[in-house]
Design a protein around this motif. Structure first.
Motif, PDB file in Angstrom:
ATOM      1  N   ILE A  39      19.565  36.555  24.199  1.00 48.56           N
ATOM      2  CA  ILE A  39      20.254  35.872  23.114  1.00 48.56           C
ATOM      3  C   ILE A  39      20.593  36.859  21.998  1.00 48.56           C
ATOM      4  O   ILE A  39      21.692  36.840  21.442  1.00 48.56           O
ATOM      5  CB  ILE A  39      19.387  34.720  22.566  1.00 48.56           C
ATOM      6  N   TRP A  42      23.719  39.153  22.774  1.00 49.89           N
ATOM      7  CA  TRP A  42      25.071  38.617  22.748  1.00 49.89           C
ATOM      8  C   TRP A  42      25.844  39.216  21.568  1.00 49.89           C
ATOM      9  O   TRP A  42      25.254  39.410  20.487  1.00 49.89           O
ATOM     10  CB  TRP A  42      25.009  37.087  22.598  1.00 49.89           C
ATOM     11  N   TRP A  67      21.709  30.373  19.587  1.00 50.93           N
ATOM     12  CA  TRP A  67      22.907  31.064  20.073  1.00 50.93           C
ATOM     13  C   TRP A  67      24.172  30.342  19.624  1.00 50.93           C
ATOM     14  O   TRP A  67      25.145  30.987  19.211  1.00 50.93           O
ATOM     15  CB  TRP A  67      22.868  31.154  21.601  1.00 50.93           C
ATOM     16  N   ARG A  70      25.061  31.255  16.151  1.00 50.62           N
ATOM     17  CA  ARG A  70      25.594  32.615  16.051  1.00 50.62           C
ATOM     18  C   ARG A  70      26.998  32.713  16.628  1.00 50.62           C
ATOM     19  O   ARG A  70      27.860  33.412  16.090  1.00 50.62           O
ATOM     20  CB  ARG A  70      24.686  33.592  16.795  1.00 50.62           C
TER      21      ARG A  70
END
Length: 232
Positions: A39, A42, A67, A70
């Motif tokens: 995660i 990414w 995630w 974000r």
């Protein structure tokens, strides 16, 4: 709290009522470090999709939420995918699908996920799915979807060790605004099954018993509950 080495702050697992879902609350340990690292890595993924898998309460949904925040991703459950428009979802550029294995065996949901995957890949977007089992074990009837899911990295979240489980138990009590000493947590660790689901169940039962009996949480109360479950 210390920070993870993969660029992900510590989060708390989705075990509480209500859960604390901030990135600063996640408890990184050996059982989830790899998933947390992915995660944090990414958008530097080798492909458009990533799959998280693990037991209920292991933190999959929370990682999805972290995630999604974000990546600006849309979040939905696998059971709702058949009624969704893949093009509309893909327009967000990132999609997080929880309980994703629920699409398996549902022809409409499988087609929707197949199209969603393709649209995101073509647009340079991303797809994060979470389920109890890795996609290779899902009973997907659509061959093209099965091959795409199997090509995605699948990262497991394991059951907790004693250090992590102690932290989870303490956080579960704290989220219910219950003050317990370390002796309570240690007594539970000595007798309980090592799983997130059992931690959640036991804390809820102890809380309910304390309220019903009008007494504080004590060692005798906790031991009585554990003994009543055949763990004493």
């Amino acid at each position: 709290m210390s920070k993870s080495t993969e660029g992900v702050a510590q989060f708390v697992f989705d075990l509480s009522l209500p859960p604390a879902l901030g990135p600063e609350d996640f408890i990184v340990a050996d059982s989830n470090r790899e998933a947390a690292g992915w995660i944090g890595r990414w958008p530097d993924w080798p492909g458009p999709a990533l799959a998280l898998h693990g037991a209920p309460g292991a933190g999959k949904s929370h990682l999805l939420g972290i995630w999604a925040q974000r990546a600006g991703a849309r979040i939905l459950a696998g059971g709702a995918l058949a009624e969704s428009d893949p093009a509309e979802l893909a327009a967000a550029g990132a999609v997080a699908l929880d309980d994703a294995d629920r699409v398996a065996g549902d022809a409409a949901a499988e087609r929707a996920l197949f199209h969603l995957h393709n649209l995101l890949k073509e647009a340079g977007g991303f797809l994060l799915v979470a389920a109890r089992e890795p996609p290779a074990r899902w009973r997907v009837a659509l061959p093209d979807l099965a091959s795409r899911l199997k090509a995605a990295p699948a990262v497991g979240l394991g059951e907790p060790d004693d250090v992590l489980l102690a932290q989870v138990l303490a956080k579960l009590f704290a989220d219910r605004q219950l003050a317990v000493g370390p002796e309570i947590v240690q007594a539970m660790l000595a007798r309980m099954e090592r799983s997130f689901a059992e931690a959640r169940r036991l804390v809820a039962e102890i809380d309910a018993a304390s309220l019903a009996q009008g007494r504080s949480i004590t060692l005798p109360l906790v031991r009585a509950i554990l003994a009543g479950q055949g763990k004493g």
